[in-house]
Design a protein around this motif. Structure first.
Motif, PDB file in Angstrom:
ATOM      1  N   CYS A 271      18.581  28.272  84.614  1.00  0.00           N
ATOM      2  CA  CYS A 271      17.790  27.341  85.416  1.00  0.00           C
ATOM      3  C   CYS A 271      16.456  27.972  85.817  1.00  0.00           C
ATOM      4  CB  CYS A 271      18.579  26.933  86.655  1.00  0.00           C
ATOM      5  SG  CYS A 271      17.901  25.495  87.510  1.00  0.00           S
ATOM      6  N   TYR A 272      16.470  29.226  86.202  1.00  0.00           N
ATOM      7  CA  TYR A 272      15.226  29.912  86.546  1.00  0.00           C
ATOM      8  C   TYR A 272      14.223  29.797  85.391  1.00  0.00           C
ATOM      9  CZ  TYR A 272      16.367  32.383  90.933  1.00  0.00           C
ATOM     10  OH  TYR A 272      16.633  32.705  92.235  1.00  0.00           O
ATOM     11  N   ARG A 273      14.699  30.074  84.182  1.00  0.00           N
ATOM     12  CA  ARG A 273      13.787  30.060  83.026  1.00  0.00           C
ATOM     13  C   ARG A 273      13.308  28.631  82.724  1.00  0.00           C
ATOM     14  NH1 ARG A 273      10.368  29.604  80.290  1.00  0.00           N
ATOM     15  NH2 ARG A 273       9.788  30.628  78.311  1.00  0.00           N
TER      16      ARG A 273
ATOM     17  N   LYS B 176      14.445  41.874  84.718  1.00  0.00           N
ATOM     18  CA  LYS B 176      15.741  42.512  84.896  1.00  0.00           C
ATOM     19  C   LYS B 176      16.435  42.050  86.181  1.00  0.00           C
ATOM     20  CE  LYS B 176      17.928  47.084  84.644  1.00  0.00           C
ATOM     21  NZ  LYS B 176      17.675  48.536  84.539  1.00  0.00           N
ATOM     22  N   LYS B 177      17.699  41.630  86.036  1.00  0.00           N
ATOM     23  CA  LYS B 177      18.524  41.171  87.151  1.00  0.00           C
ATOM     24  C   LYS B 177      17.788  40.156  88.019  1.00  0.00           C
ATOM     25  CE  LYS B 177      21.510  45.239  87.410  1.00  0.00           C
ATOM     26  NZ  LYS B 177      22.084  46.305  88.272  1.00  0.00           N
ATOM     27  N   ALA B 178      17.130  39.226  87.343  1.00  0.00           N
ATOM     28  CA  ALA B 178      16.319  38.231  88.061  1.00  0.00           C
ATOM     29  C   ALA B 178      17.172  37.341  88.956  1.00  0.00           C
ATOM     30  CB  ALA B 178      15.541  37.388  87.061  1.00  0.00           C
ATOM     31  N   TYR B 179      18.469  37.200  88.632  1.00  0.00           N
ATOM     32  CA  TYR B 179      19.320  36.331  89.440  1.00  0.00           C
ATOM     33  C   TYR B 179      19.496  36.863  90.861  1.00  0.00           C
ATOM     34  CZ  TYR B 179      22.723  39.765  87.710  1.00  0.00           C
ATOM     35  OH  TYR B 179      23.367  40.925  87.368  1.00  0.00           O
ATOM     36  N   ASN B 180      19.149  38.132  91.085  1.00  0.00           N
ATOM     37  CA  ASN B 180      19.206  38.693  92.440  1.00  0.00           C
ATOM     38  C   ASN B 180      17.906  38.483  93.207  1.00  0.00           C
ATOM     39  OD1 ASN B 180      21.831  39.687  92.252  1.00  0.00           O
ATOM     40  ND2 ASN B 180      21.156  41.588  91.283  1.00  0.00           N
ATOM     41  N   LEU B 181      16.906  37.901  92.554  1.00  0.00           N
ATOM     42  CA  LEU B 181      15.589  37.722  93.170  1.00  0.00           C
ATOM     43  C   LEU B 181      15.407  36.298  93.678  1.00  0.00           C
ATOM     44  CD1 LEU B 181      13.360  39.428  90.423  1.00  0.00           C
ATOM     45  CD2 LEU B 181      14.149  40.464  92.566  1.00  0.00           C
ATOM     46  N   PRO B 182      14.623  36.123  94.741  1.00  0.00           N
ATOM     47  CA  PRO B 182      14.190  34.766  95.098  1.00  0.00           C
ATOM     48  C   PRO B 182      13.381  34.198  93.936  1.00  0.00           C
ATOM     49  CG  PRO B 182      13.689  36.336  96.850  1.00  0.00           C
ATOM     50  CD  PRO B 182      14.094  37.149  95.655  1.00  0.00           C
ATOM     51  N   PHE B 183      13.428  32.876  93.773  1.00  0.00           N
ATOM     52  CA  PHE B 183      12.743  32.272  92.634  1.00  0.00           C
ATOM     53  C   PHE B 183      11.246  32.576  92.651  1.00  0.00           C
ATOM     54  CE2 PHE B 183      10.571  28.602  90.635  1.00  0.00           C
ATOM     55  CZ  PHE B 183      11.016  28.821  89.335  1.00  0.00           C
ATOM     56  N   THR B 184      10.639  32.597  93.822  1.00  0.00           N
ATOM     57  CA  THR B 184       9.198  32.878  93.909  1.00  0.00           C
ATOM     58  C   THR B 184       8.872  34.268  93.375  1.00  0.00           C
ATOM     59  OG1 THR B 184       9.540  33.578  96.209  1.00  0.00           O
ATOM     60  CG2 THR B 184       8.767  31.311  95.837  1.00  0.00           C
ATOM     61  N   GLU B 185       9.745  35.244  93.654  1.00  0.00           N
ATOM     62  CA  GLU B 185       9.520  36.601  93.142  1.00  0.00           C
ATOM     63  C   GLU B 185       9.720  36.652  91.632  1.00  0.00           C
ATOM     64  OE1 GLU B 185       8.590  40.601  92.980  1.00  0.00           O
ATOM     65  OE2 GLU B 185       8.269  39.128  94.578  1.00  0.00           O
ATOM     66  N   TYR B 186      10.717  35.901  91.139  1.00  0.00           N
ATOM     67  CA  TYR B 186      10.938  35.827  89.692  1.00  0.00           C
ATOM     68  C   TYR B 186       9.702  35.276  88.987  1.00  0.00           C
ATOM     69  CZ  TYR B 186      12.450  33.690  85.291  1.00  0.00           C
ATOM     70  OH  TYR B 186      12.529  33.292  83.991  1.00  0.00           O
ATOM     71  N   VAL B 187       9.128  34.202  89.531  1.00  0.00           N
ATOM     72  CA  VAL B 187       7.944  33.598  88.927  1.00  0.00           C
ATOM     73  C   VAL B 187       6.779  34.577  88.954  1.00  0.00           C
ATOM     74  CG1 VAL B 187       6.221  31.763  89.168  1.00  0.00           C
ATOM     75  CG2 VAL B 187       8.655  31.244  89.454  1.00  0.00           C
ATOM     76  N   LYS B 188       6.610  35.261  90.065  1.00  0.00           N
ATOM     77  CA  LYS B 188       5.522  36.236  90.190  1.00  0.00           C
ATOM     78  C   LYS B 188       5.613  37.285  89.090  1.00  0.00           C
ATOM     79  CE  LYS B 188       3.772  39.853  93.297  1.00  0.00           C
ATOM     80  NZ  LYS B 188       3.960  40.526  94.607  1.00  0.00           N
ATOM     81  N   ARG B 189       6.804  37.836  88.895  1.00  0.00           N
ATOM     82  CA  ARG B 189       6.996  38.887  87.879  1.00  0.00           C
ATOM     83  C   ARG B 189       6.859  38.320  86.459  1.00  0.00           C
ATOM     84  NH1 ARG B 189      11.908  42.844  90.078  1.00  0.00           N
ATOM     85  NH2 ARG B 189      11.205  42.934  92.258  1.00  0.00           N
TER      86      ARG B 189
ATOM     87  N   VAL C 126      12.925  26.142  84.907  1.00  0.00           N
ATOM     88  CA  VAL C 126      11.944  25.745  85.913  1.00  0.00           C
ATOM     89  C   VAL C 126      10.631  26.496  85.678  1.00  0.00           C
ATOM     90  CG1 VAL C 126      11.420  25.631  88.381  1.00  0.00           C
ATOM     91  CG2 VAL C 126      13.750  25.203  87.582  1.00  0.00           C
ATOM     92  N   LEU C 127      10.724  27.746  85.248  1.00  0.00           N
ATOM     93  CA  LEU C 127       9.509  28.494  84.891  1.00  0.00           C
ATOM     94  C   LEU C 127       8.740  27.758  83.798  1.00  0.00           C
ATOM     95  CD1 LEU C 127       7.723  31.084  85.000  1.00  0.00           C
ATOM     96  CD2 LEU C 127       9.250  32.046  83.248  1.00  0.00           C
ATOM     97  N   GLU C 128       9.461  27.179  82.842  1.00  0.00           N
ATOM     98  CA  GLU C 128       8.813  26.427  81.770  1.00  0.00           C
ATOM     99  C   GLU C 128       8.048  25.223  82.336  1.00  0.00           C
ATOM    100  OE1 GLU C 128       8.023  26.058  77.565  1.00  0.00           O
ATOM    101  OE2 GLU C 128       8.807  27.668  78.855  1.00  0.00           O
ATOM    102  N   VAL C 129       8.603  24.586  83.352  1.00  0.00           N
ATOM    103  CA  VAL C 129       7.917  23.463  83.996  1.00  0.00           C
ATOM    104  C   VAL C 129       6.595  23.941  84.602  1.00  0.00           C
ATOM    105  CG1 VAL C 129       8.026  21.795  85.879  1.00  0.00           C
ATOM    106  CG2 VAL C 129      10.047  22.208  84.471  1.00  0.00           C
ATOM    107  N   LEU C 130       6.643  25.072  85.301  1.00  0.00           N
ATOM    108  CA  LEU C 130       5.438  25.608  85.933  1.00  0.00           C
ATOM    109  C   LEU C 130       4.397  26.006  84.897  1.00  0.00           C
ATOM    110  CD1 LEU C 130       7.162  27.801  88.674  1.00  0.00           C
ATOM    111  CD2 LEU C 130       5.982  25.622  89.022  1.00  0.00           C
TER     112      LEU C 130
END
Length: 473
Positions: free
Chosen positions: A349-351, A374-387, A353-357
């Protein structure tokens, strides 16, 4: 297993007709789940039934034998039951034939010297495949085993030192060959010490890895390929004592076109008497993106799916990249992940939604290969998008987009996305089976004894099928 040519053709035709009805699953990119509204493409009755199923329920309801925990609240649509049944009917059986090692365990059936430097998965594979190779080698009266795409030589080393088979290892990557030679010396020294200690000094055949580019189409390069094998054989045994060697061609998870090339070489060369092939990486196969032209022989020789005349004659039949990539997924492993219901499932889902952005802010970027966080599921979505944006060398994502309400709605919809992916995964074994049975039919159309067997435990080694073919003596 189907052995009759006519039965194979009928089965392949029915499999392809079935698969064609679900292109919205096989050809869909999961990262486009939201941008292409994948959930809405499912039948309404399916969506209603699957709407509130949790991942453990999916593991049993779709990838297992059915719900066993009593949480079923509605009747499964007949069309969904038929879909599940047909996905199994048209797939090669994947039984768990062997007791697997755990993720970190060692294969105690192998001596220590054959386990050293070898992962538990590879230990499982070479311990089983070596027995198949020895049996086929002896039955086909071959003089040498040719290990194509031998890598670091783990299978070749076991065959040579453990089974006393004369082996020539072919590998296109020099770095792998260097490692193989180093491990060979280490293994030989160990064997000599053991033999001396036991008072049974012997000199097992020495492995001679030979660098050969193995992706040549048979009609253009078979003669050149076989000449290199013959030269390597003469070098191995010395002099002219191997003027007319008979080869057994094998490969453990020969990648992409290489496994299909091996099948063609077996057919084209009278020097190759038997074939033992375990394939992988079907997404790397060279295919015809339009449609096969049976009259264009040169063009057909550069295509590695389809191979059989029959499948090649089916109008408008294609297996696009995404369908072939799907066939390489490990369905047994994903079932375990669903049962565990871990946070890593949300990564799909993270990936997506990233595609939408990305499409909103950078519409020129389509299906961009975003490097894994790496281990993005442990990150808030905003931090995942930033990285993710940083890894793509893009300016920071627009904050207003990140804060929009529909982003949160999409993130909360992760269960539907996982359900959709699980449905598509049911078709993965069907696609793999079509590719492998096409090769089997190609061999049978040319009059060779051939079969497909499942020899590895799928949970440990998902690409568990071996094609075995032999020629009349």
């Amino acid at each position: 297993m189907l052995s009759n040519v006519e039965d194979l053709r009928n089965h392949l035709q029915a499999s392809i007709i079935f698969l064609n009805q679900f292109k919205h699953l096989t050809d869909a990119y999961i990262i486009e789940y939201f941008t292409d509204s994948h959930w809405e493409k499912l039948p309404g009755s399916w969506r209603s039934f699957l709407d509130d199923l949790e991942p453990p329920d999916l593991a049993e309801q779709l990838l297992g034998e059915g719900i066993k925990n009593g949480r079923q609240t509605s009747v499964c649509p007949l069309s969904l039951l038929c879909f599940k049944r047909c996905s199994r009917l048209f797939a090669l059986q994947r039984p768990a034939l062997h007791c697997s090692n755990n993720a970190t365990g060692q294969n105690k059936l192998l001596k220590h010297i054959y386990r050293k430097h070898v992962s538990p998965k590879k230990q499982h594979e070479i311990s089983i495949l070596a027995k198949v190779i020895e049996k086929t080698f002896l039955e086909s009266n071959c003089s040498h085993v040719i290990d194509a795409g031998s890598g670091q030589g783990h299978l070749s080393r076991l065959l040579t030192l453990g089974y006393d088979l004369p082996v020539i290892a072919l590998e296109r990557e020099e770095t792998f060959l260097e490692e193989a030679r180093k491990f060979d010396v280490e293994a030989m020294n160990h064997v000599k010490k053991v033999c001396e200690k036991e008072g049974e000094l012997r000199h097992p055949p020495m492995q001679v890895p030979t660098h050969v580019h193995c992706s040549l189409p048979p009609d253009e390069g078979a003669k050149h390929f076989i000449q290199k094998l013959s030269d390597a054989t003469r070098k191995k045994v010395g002099g002219n004592s191997a003027d007319n060697p008979h080869f057994m061609l094998t490969g453990l998870h020969a990648c992409g076109d290489l496994s299909a090339t091996m099948v063609r070489l077996f057919k084209e060369s009278s020097s190759i008497k038997s074939l033992v092939s375990v394939s992988c990486c079907y997404m790397k196969l060279t295919t015809d993106s339009i449609n096969n032209d049976a009259c264009d022989v040169t063009r057909a020789s550069q295509i590695y799916y389809p191979m059989s005349d029959y499948v090649g004659s089916i109008a408008n039949h294609q297996l696009p990249y995404k369908a072939r990539e799907l066939s390489c997924h490990a369905i047994e492993d994903y079932r375990q992940r669903l049962k565990e219901n871990g946070p890593h499932l949300k990564m799909h889902c993270y990936r997506a939604v990233l595609e939408v952005l990305l499409t909103r802010q950078h519409p020129d970027l389509i299906r961009v290969g975003a490097r894994t966080v790496k281990k993005a599921y442990n990150l808030p979505f905003t931090e995942y998008v930033k990285r993710a944006f940083q890894r793509l060398n893009l300016p920071p994502c627009d904050v207003t987009m990140l804060c929009s309400s529909n982003i949160e709605e999409m993130l909360n919809d992760w269960r539907h996305l996982v359900t959709y992916f699980t449905l598509s995964l049911l078709l993965a074994p069907v696609i793999e089976s079509i590719i492998l049975m096409d090769r089997l039919l190609y061999l049978k159309e040319n009059g060779f004894r051939s079969e497909i067997s499942s020899i590895f435990e799928p949970l440990l080694s998902p690409r568990c099928f071996v094609i075995i073919a032999t020629k009349e003596s």
